[in-house]
Each structure stands twice: as C-alpha cells, then as structure tokens.
Design a protein around this motif. Structure first.
Motif, PDB file in Angstrom:
ATOM      1  N   GLY A 307     -16.022 -46.475  16.613  1.00 44.16           N
ATOM      2  CA  GLY A 307     -16.604 -45.891  15.420  1.00 44.16           C
ATOM      3  C   GLY A 307     -18.103 -46.105  15.348  1.00 44.16           C
ATOM      4  O   GLY A 307     -18.861 -45.195  14.991  1.00 44.16           O
ATOM      5  N   LEU A 308     -18.539 -47.303  15.732  1.00 42.31           N
ATOM      6  CA  LEU A 308     -19.962 -47.611  15.672  1.00 42.31           C
ATOM      7  C   LEU A 308     -20.747 -46.774  16.669  1.00 42.31           C
ATOM      8  O   LEU A 308     -21.810 -46.245  16.364  1.00 42.31           O
ATOM      9  N   ALA A 335     -26.242 -52.849  15.476  1.00 38.29           N
ATOM     10  CA  ALA A 335     -25.065 -52.327  16.173  1.00 38.29           C
ATOM     11  C   ALA A 335     -24.371 -53.420  16.979  1.00 38.29           C
ATOM     12  O   ALA A 335     -23.143 -53.589  16.917  1.00 38.29           O
ATOM     13  N   LEU A 336     -25.160 -54.189  17.729  1.00 42.35           N
ATOM     14  CA  LEU A 336     -24.582 -55.248  18.558  1.00 42.35           C
ATOM     15  C   LEU A 336     -24.024 -56.382  17.689  1.00 42.35           C
ATOM     16  O   LEU A 336     -22.960 -56.937  17.990  1.00 42.35           O
ATOM     17  N   LEU A 340     -20.171 -58.143  17.408  1.00 37.07           N
ATOM     18  CA  LEU A 340     -19.906 -59.553  17.687  1.00 37.07           C
ATOM     19  C   LEU A 340     -19.288 -60.271  16.496  1.00 37.07           C
ATOM     20  O   LEU A 340     -18.362 -61.077  16.659  1.00 37.07           O
ATOM     21  N   VAL A 341     -19.773 -59.990  15.287  1.00 35.50           N
ATOM     22  CA  VAL A 341     -19.316 -60.737  14.120  1.00 35.50           C
ATOM     23  C   VAL A 341     -17.867 -60.403  13.758  1.00 35.50           C
ATOM     24  O   VAL A 341     -17.173 -61.215  13.138  1.00 35.50           O
ATOM     25  N   ALA A 392     -23.579 -46.442  24.482  1.00 34.41           N
ATOM     26  CA  ALA A 392     -24.055 -45.515  23.454  1.00 34.41           C
ATOM     27  C   ALA A 392     -25.546 -45.719  23.186  1.00 34.41           C
ATOM     28  O   ALA A 392     -26.291 -44.752  22.999  1.00 34.41           O
ATOM     29  N   VAL A 393     -25.980 -46.977  23.177  1.00 32.80           N
ATOM     30  CA  VAL A 393     -27.402 -47.271  22.966  1.00 32.80           C
ATOM     31  C   VAL A 393     -28.242 -46.693  24.096  1.00 32.80           C
ATOM     32  O   VAL A 393     -29.277 -46.042  23.864  1.00 32.80           O
ATOM     33  N   LEU A 394     -27.811 -46.909  25.344  1.00 35.32           N
ATOM     34  CA  LEU A 394     -28.549 -46.373  26.486  1.00 35.32           C
ATOM     35  C   LEU A 394     -28.634 -44.856  26.438  1.00 35.32           C
ATOM     36  O   LEU A 394     -29.665 -44.260  26.769  1.00 35.32           O
TER      37      LEU A 394
END
Length: 539
Positions: A307-308, A335-336, A340-341, A392-394
């Motif tokens: 989803g993110l 986003a990262l 993680l959380v 997705a970030v890349l």
C-alpha cells in the motif's frame, strides 16, 4: 504534499491490501480442510506462474501509469495523461489476450518442468489443467490495471482500494462454493475442485472491473473539466508516448514480480532437492506449507509495504520532478520508517507464535516442523516489505534500472544456491536462500538511494534500534506468558490450547510494543497525529 496526505493515501491502500490479504488467509483455512495438503500444493503450482504474469498487469502497469500521469499532472498537462490512458487501454487489451494464450498453451511445458522426473501423487495432467483454468483471468487484468494506475496518478486511492476488496470477496465466495459443491455434492475429484478454485481469479477480476467502470463514470466530468482548463499541452507523438510509458513499466514489472520469482525458483527446485536428501515423502506437503499456507500469514504485514509503495510513488515523482529535495528526503524517510515501525514487530511476533498460529489456523499434523518453518519464514516479511518500498523509491527518483539490477543480483543468488542450501539445512534451507537473496537486493537498493539523493540514514538507524528494543521487551513478555500458561496446562497438545495462547500472545505482546512505542513518542513522530486512539487506550 503534506505528511498527513501521504500517510492518508498510504493507509487507505494499506487498509484495502490488508483486508484483501486477511481474507486471502482466512479462506485458506476451509480450503485446506477440503482439498488437503496435495490440493494446496497443486494450487501453488498453478497460481505462481499465473501470479507472475498477473503481477505484470496489476502492479507493474498501474505504478508506471501512476508515475506517468502524476508527472504530467504536476506540469499542468492533464490531456497527455488522458491520451496515455486511452492508448494504454488498447495496448493492454492486446496484452491480456497474448498472456492468456501464452499461459494456456504453455501449461503442459510448465507442468513438465515442475514434476516430470519426480514420483509424486500430483500428475503433470493435473498441473496442466489447473494452470489453464487460471489463465482466463489474464484476459481482463491488464486493462483493469490501467484504470487503477490512472486513478492513482491523480492521487485518488479510493478506486484501487475498493476494487481490490471487491475482487477478493467475489473470488473467495466463488472459490469456496465451487470447491464445496464439486467435492461434497457432485463427489468430484480434488483436481477439478482446485481447477475451479484457480478459475475464481477470473470471476473476481470481472467484479473489480465493474467497480472501476462505476468510478470512471462518476469522475469523467471532473477529468474533462481539468483538460479544458489547462493552459499548456505537451505535443508528444503517440510512439514517444508509449515509449515513455514502457520505459517506466519495464522496471516496475520486473521488481513487482520479485516475491513470486523467488517462490518460482522453489517450484522448480524444491522437490528435486528434497528428493536428493531422501525427504521426498514429505516434500510436497512442506512446499505447500511454506509457500502457500505460511506465506499467507507472512505476507499480511507486507501489505503495508504494498500500500505504501503505491501511495508514495506519485508523491515522490512529483517532488523529484519539481526539484524539492528536502521534501523528497522527508518522504523517503517516512516511507521507510512506517515500514519498520509496523512490520518489524508484526513479523517477529508471528515468528514467536509460529507454532500457535499454524496449529490454530491450519492443522496439527507435523506441527513441530511446519510451525518451525513458519517461524524461520516470518522475519523475511521485513525484507519483502523493504524490497517493495526501496524499489518504489528508486523508481520514483528515476533510478529504476538499478532496482532491476539489484533484484536480479538477489535472484541470481537464490537460483545458484537454493538447492545447495536445501542439501545443507533441509526444507528451511530454501528459506535461508530466500532471506539472503532478498537481503542482497534490499542492501543494494539502500546504497543506491543514499548515493542518488544523499539520503541520511542516521535517524533511520536510531529509530530502528529503538524498535528493536521494544520488540525485545515484547519477546520477553510473550516468552514468560508461554512459560506460565505451559505450567498451568499443556496448551501445545490441542488446537484449542494453541488458539488460546495465540490470542493471549498477540494481545499482550501487541499491547507491550504499542505501549512503549506510544509512550516514547515513536509512533507520533513516524505516523503523525493518527495515533490519538492509542492515547485514549493507554490513559
């Protein structure tokens, strides 16, 4: 775009993905009870080749279209996005037919590659039939994916979210009813039942398409208004338009099929490797146990990443296109950290309660081994999630080629060493090979992100350590709880006892983690003001 907007978009898609995956886990319980271990593995053999092709259509293309539309919308050119949509619909209709024919007529070849020289209760004819049944869904899904990507490019996540949920609900209802009728009323074969179970993907895709058409009809007037009011249009020839789209889509497609590709390696090597070490009698059951039953549980936390990644793509693209570097870094950081959380405690929590979860949801047969395998497999969910988001970030910062090369490096490790790891460690060796392979891809992605935008990892590392400490507290409390309950009665010997331990473990462990994460302000810093409900609970 503000932090609250990206979080809202992420959570809308995440909620839909979570519900979809949760339903996908729940239906497996009665499905497993009706068709048995061999039926589940047969379903796995058919669904993986299909999922690779359908992922090409339903994930790669929407992300590419989303990036394309978002780019030109940020430049005030809505007409170019609409041109791409209309042209893309025609291309994807053709793509659907081509992929359907490829899977339908290639089914026997795929089946032969899986089990041709291995003695098993599943026949080549069985696998061929179920693959052909599932292939029909490919006729619809490519053009359906264009709809989703177009809406996401306009930063409208509702159509994708609703269509995903409706697709899953319709598919599951059809699947369970068909399997029940075939096995219990018509007294048919398990192979036939599994074939109709895979055909349910076609029925679900039709339902999703109808939902998207309804959204399109409602929003068409607003979209046309944007076009009439725009002041500038990029005069791009159709050939260049498609060229730009497929330059985006190519890397998206390859990265989107990452998880199915790692599983596909096991489809072709797991049974042979287990046969080599003399464990052929349990190989079929363990393959289905890991990559169908256990995977259904492991992938639920990973839906956050799915989803993110869908929500963050147009946002990152917009910031990158407009040269807003500080905002871009903040968006990557958030986003990262969201991943993680939430995914770290969920994955390790599942690992702690792996035997209880597997025994409660599936069965107690060979629970010591199957529960242990789930325990090893669960933490890989963290790597799967990071792989989705870092890729997705890349792609959002025009580094999609590196995302592809990094994935191929990890996949190459899995291909080269999977059989050897199974020889060394048995069934869990395939899990270890997957973990290392995915870890290689994630590590390379993070390195490329740092080099491309000078991304600082200091805050991310500090908060990851803090998350690890809170997870350790959760682990200790759950361990004490298991020891206390085990001293009262042998809960591991019955399904009811395992269910009780699972409920207590999830409730108490989840409370402990959320308490420390909330009181330390970690959740507030990562998620913004969307944790007020926890404040009421902890008061």
């Amino acid at each position: 775009m503000s932090k609250s907007t990206i979080v809202r978009g992420a959570f809308l898609l995440t909620a839909a993905s979570f519900l979809s995956k949760f339903l996908g886990m729940i239906y497996v319980i009665p499905f497993n009870a009706m068709v048995g271990a061999d039926g589940v593995t047969l379903y796995q053999f058919a669904y993986l080749p299909y999922s690779i092709l359908v992922t090409v259509a339903t994930v790669g293309v929407p992300l590419a279209v989303s990036k394309f539309v978002s780019k030109y919308n940020s430049l005030g050119d809505y007409y170019t996005g609409m041109r791409m949509f209309k042209t893309g619909m025609s291309i994807m209709a053709l793509t659907g037919i081509v992929t359907f024919l490829a899977l339908f007529f290639g089914a026997e070849f795929i089946a032969n590659q899986i089990i041709s020289d291995i003695e098993t209760t599943i026949r080549v004819e069985d696998i061929t039939m179920v693959i052909r049944m599932v292939s029909f869904a490919l006729i619809i899904t490519p053009s359906m994916s264009i709809f989703r990507g177009f809406f996401q490019g306009h930063q409208s996540m509702g159509p994708t979210a609703v269509s995903q949920v409706i697709e899953q609900i319709v598919r599951i209802i059809f699947l369970l009813i068909a399997v029940f009728i075939i096995l219990n009323i018509l007294d048919g074969e398990v192979t036939t039942a599994v074939g109709f179970a895979t055909f349910a993907a076609f029925i679900g895709a039709i339902a999703s398409y109808v939902v998207l058409l309804v959204y399109w009809k409602k929003r068409k007037r607003h979209l046309d208004k944007n076009i009439t009011q725009q002041e500038f249009t990029h005069d791009i020839p159709k050939k260049e338009l498609l060229s730009e789209l497929f330059r985006y889509a190519g890397p998206f497609v390859i990265v989107s099929i990452a998880i199915p590709m790692f599983q596909l390696v096991d489809n072709f090597t797991f049974l042979r490797a287990m046969d080599d070490i003399g464990q052929e009698k349990i190989a079929t059951a363990l393959l289905g146990s890991i990559y169908t039953l256990s995977h259904k549980l492991v992938i639920i936390p990973v839906t956050l990443a799915t989803g993110l990644s869908l929500a963050v793509m147009p946002v990152l693209t917009s910031s990158f296109t407009q040269g807003q570097k500080p905002q871009l870094i903040n968006q990557i950081n958030q986003a990262l950290q969201i991943i993680l959380v939430l995914v770290i405690p969920a994955s390790f929590g599942l690992s702690m309660l792996s035997k209880e979860a597997y025994g409660t949801l599936y069965n107690l047969e060979n629970i010591e081994e199957t529960g242990a395998l789930l325990g090893w497999y669960a933490p890989i969910g963290i790597l799967f999630a990071l792989l989705s988001v870092t890729a997705a970030v890349l792609q959002g910062i025009n580094q999609q080629n590196h995302a592809v090369f990094n994935l191929l490096a990890g996949l190459l490790f899995k291909i080269l060493f999977n059989i050897q790891f199974i020889h060394w460690f048995g069934a869990k060796g395939s899990i270890f090979a997957t973990a290392i392979g995915v870890g290689i891809a994630v590590g390379l992605n993070l390195i490329r992100i740092k080099k491309s935008v000078e991304f600082p990892f200091k805050q991310l590392i500090k908060r990851t350590i803090l998350i690890g400490i809170f997870v350790l507290f959760m682990w200790i409390v759950v361990l004490i709880l298991k020891l206390v309950l085990g001293a009262i009665f042998p809960f591991e010997e019955s399904r009811l006892g395992l269910m009780l331990m699972l409920i207590l473990g999830v409730s108490v462990g989840g409370f402990v983690y959320l308490y420390f994460a909330y009181k330390s302000t970690l959740l507030e810093r990562v998620l913004g003001d969307r944790v007020r409900i926890l404040g009421k609970i902890f008061k």
